[in-house]
Motif scaffolding. Structure first.
Motif, PDB file in Angstrom:
ATOM      1  N   SER A   1     -29.357  36.222 100.976  1.00 12.82           N
ATOM      2  CA  SER A   1     -29.511  35.996  99.657  1.00 12.82           C
ATOM      3  C   SER A   1     -28.597  37.003  98.734  1.00 12.82           C
ATOM      4  N   TYR A   2     -27.968  36.548  97.880  1.00 13.72           N
ATOM      5  CA  TYR A   2     -27.063  37.342  96.891  1.00 13.72           C
ATOM      6  C   TYR A   2     -27.433  37.052  95.694  1.00 13.72           C
ATOM      7  N   THR A   3     -26.938  37.740  94.628  1.00  9.20           N
ATOM      8  CA  THR A   3     -27.214  37.646  93.093  1.00  9.20           C
ATOM      9  C   THR A   3     -26.328  37.004  92.425  1.00  9.20           C
ATOM     10  N   ALA A   4     -26.195  35.945  91.973  1.00 13.13           N
ATOM     11  CA  ALA A   4     -25.091  35.206  91.220  1.00 13.13           C
ATOM     12  C   ALA A   4     -25.520  35.533  89.687  1.00 13.13           C
ATOM     13  N   ILE A   5     -24.443  36.147  89.134  1.00 12.41           N
ATOM     14  CA  ILE A   5     -24.303  36.143  87.625  1.00 12.41           C
ATOM     15  C   ILE A   5     -23.524  35.216  87.030  1.00 12.41           C
ATOM     16  N   VAL A   6     -24.014  34.121  86.399  1.00 10.55           N
ATOM     17  CA  VAL A   6     -23.705  33.019  85.572  1.00 10.55           C
ATOM     18  C   VAL A   6     -23.676  33.034  84.040  1.00 10.55           C
ATOM     19  N   LYS A   7     -22.861  32.325  83.537  1.00 13.06           N
ATOM     20  CA  LYS A   7     -22.896  32.115  82.170  1.00 13.06           C
ATOM     21  C   LYS A   7     -21.816  31.188  81.773  1.00 13.06           C
ATOM     22  N   GLN A   8     -22.277  30.589  80.394  1.00 14.09           N
ATOM     23  CA  GLN A   8     -21.453  29.400  79.895  1.00 14.09           C
ATOM     24  C   GLN A   8     -20.374  30.149  78.986  1.00 14.09           C
ATOM     25  N   GLU A   9     -19.243  29.739  79.125  1.00 14.34           N
ATOM     26  CA  GLU A   9     -18.205  30.395  78.322  1.00 14.34           C
ATOM     27  C   GLU A   9     -17.483  28.988  77.661  1.00 14.34           C
ATOM     28  N   GLY A  10     -17.788  28.489  76.342  1.00 15.70           N
ATOM     29  CA  GLY A  10     -17.227  27.391  75.773  1.00 15.70           C
ATOM     30  C   GLY A  10     -17.663  26.159  76.761  1.00 15.70           C
ATOM     31  N   GLU A  11     -16.715  25.575  77.166  1.00 14.99           N
ATOM     32  CA  GLU A  11     -17.142  24.294  77.868  1.00 14.99           C
ATOM     33  C   GLU A  11     -17.347  24.589  79.325  1.00 14.99           C
ATOM     34  N   TRP A  12     -16.971  25.821  79.923  1.00 14.35           N
ATOM     35  CA  TRP A  12     -16.906  26.066  81.317  1.00 14.35           C
ATOM     36  C   TRP A  12     -18.037  27.083  81.686  1.00 14.35           C
ATOM     37  N   TRP A  13     -18.452  26.977  82.834  1.00 11.39           N
ATOM     38  CA  TRP A  13     -19.475  27.888  83.448  1.00 11.39           C
ATOM     39  C   TRP A  13     -18.665  28.720  84.337  1.00 11.39           C
ATOM     40  N   ILE A  14     -18.756  30.176  84.212  1.00  9.80           N
ATOM     41  CA  ILE A  14     -18.261  30.965  85.277  1.00  9.80           C
ATOM     42  C   ILE A  14     -19.368  31.747  85.704  1.00  9.80           C
ATOM     43  N   GLY A  15     -19.030  32.447  87.088  1.00  7.49           N
ATOM     44  CA  GLY A  15     -19.993  33.406  87.761  1.00  7.49           C
ATOM     45  C   GLY A  15     -19.254  34.385  88.965  1.00  7.49           C
ATOM     46  N   TRP A  16     -20.039  35.157  89.072  1.00  8.34           N
ATOM     47  CA  TRP A  16     -19.757  36.070  90.185  1.00  8.34           C
ATOM     48  C   TRP A  16     -21.013  36.497  91.214  1.00  8.34           C
ATOM     49  N   ILE A  17     -20.632  36.641  92.168  1.00  6.03           N
ATOM     50  CA  ILE A  17     -21.463  37.308  93.117  1.00  6.03           C
ATOM     51  C   ILE A  17     -21.518  38.988  93.011  1.00  6.03           C
ATOM     52  N   GLU A  18     -22.735  39.367  92.511  1.00 11.60           N
ATOM     53  CA  GLU A  18     -23.009  40.781  92.408  1.00 11.60           C
ATOM     54  C   GLU A  18     -22.694  41.449  93.400  1.00 11.60           C
ATOM     55  N   GLU A  19     -23.021  41.351  94.610  1.00  8.07           N
ATOM     56  CA  GLU A  19     -22.701  42.062  95.834  1.00  8.07           C
ATOM     57  C   GLU A  19     -21.541  41.996  96.343  1.00  8.07           C
ATOM     58  N   VAL A  20     -20.538  41.038  96.077  1.00 12.01           N
ATOM     59  CA  VAL A  20     -19.272  41.115  96.923  1.00 12.01           C
ATOM     60  C   VAL A  20     -18.114  40.946  95.829  1.00 12.01           C
ATOM     61  N   PRO A  21     -17.572  41.987  95.643  1.00 10.83           N
ATOM     62  CA  PRO A  21     -16.330  42.040  94.797  1.00 10.83           C
ATOM     63  C   PRO A  21     -15.412  40.892  95.314  1.00 10.83           C
ATOM     64  N   GLY A  22     -14.706  40.150  94.225  1.00  9.30           N
ATOM     65  CA  GLY A  22     -13.878  39.007  94.369  1.00  9.30           C
ATOM     66  C   GLY A  22     -14.299  37.883  94.560  1.00  9.30           C
ATOM     67  N   VAL A  23     -15.785  37.505  94.800  1.00 12.98           N
ATOM     68  CA  VAL A  23     -16.399  36.413  94.609  1.00 12.98           C
ATOM     69  C   VAL A  23     -16.761  35.796  93.207  1.00 12.98           C
ATOM     70  N   ASN A  24     -15.716  35.013  92.684  1.00 11.60           N
ATOM     71  CA  ASN A  24     -16.112  34.592  91.221  1.00 11.60           C
ATOM     72  C   ASN A  24     -15.436  33.112  91.199  1.00 11.60           C
ATOM     73  N   CYS A  25     -16.002  32.416  90.320  1.00  5.87           N
ATOM     74  CA  CYS A  25     -15.637  30.861  90.291  1.00  5.87           C
ATOM     75  C   CYS A  25     -15.888  30.383  88.828  1.00  5.87           C
ATOM     76  N   GLN A  26     -15.230  29.448  88.674  1.00  3.33           N
ATOM     77  CA  GLN A  26     -15.253  28.882  87.278  1.00  3.33           C
ATOM     78  C   GLN A  26     -15.439  27.262  87.437  1.00  3.33           C
ATOM     79  N   GLU A  27     -16.587  26.548  86.920  1.00  7.84           N
ATOM     80  CA  GLU A  27     -16.556  24.913  87.042  1.00  7.84           C
ATOM     81  C   GLU A  27     -16.846  24.349  85.816  1.00  7.84           C
ATOM     82  N   ALA A  28     -16.796  23.118  85.584  1.00  8.42           N
ATOM     83  CA  ALA A  28     -17.315  22.411  84.425  1.00  8.42           C
ATOM     84  C   ALA A  28     -19.040  22.370  84.337  1.00  8.42           C
TER      85      ALA A  28
END
Length: 70
Positions: free
Chosen positions: A4-31
Motif C-alpha cells: 500500500s502507498y499514499t495517493a495525494i489527490v486534488k481537483q484542479e478546475g475540471e481535472w483531477w491530479i495526483g501523486w504517489i507520496e512514496e515514489v518520486p515521478g509517479v503522478n497522473c492527471q485524469e477527468a
C-alpha cells in the motif's frame, strides 16, 4: 514488497491530479477521481517493475533479495 502507498489527490478546475507520496515521478492527471486512482495504480505498478528490473540489472549475477521493513 510494500502493498500500500499514499495517493495525494486534488481537483484542479475540471481535472483531477495526483501523486504517489512514496515514489518520486509517479503522478497522473485524469477527468474523474476514479480514473485518476486507476491511472495512479497502473503507473505505480509500472514504476515499481521498472525500478526492480533496473536494480536486478545493476546487481548482475549472484545476488540475494531481502525484504527490509522500515
Amino acid at each position: 514488497m510494500k502493498s500500500s502507498y499514499t495517493a495525494i489527490v486534488k481537483q484542479e478546475g475540471e481535472w483531477w491530479i495526483g501523486w504517489i507520496e512514496e515514489v518520486p515521478g509517479v503522478n497522473c492527471q485524469e477527468a474523474t477521481r476514479e480514473e485518476l486512482l486507476e491511472s495512479l495504480k497502473i503507473t505505480l505498478r509500472e514504476a515499481l517493475e521498472l525500478n526492480r528490473t533496473d536494480a536486478i540489472g545493476a546487481a548482475g549475477g549472484d545476488f540475494e533479495e531481502l525484504e527490509i521493513a522500515v
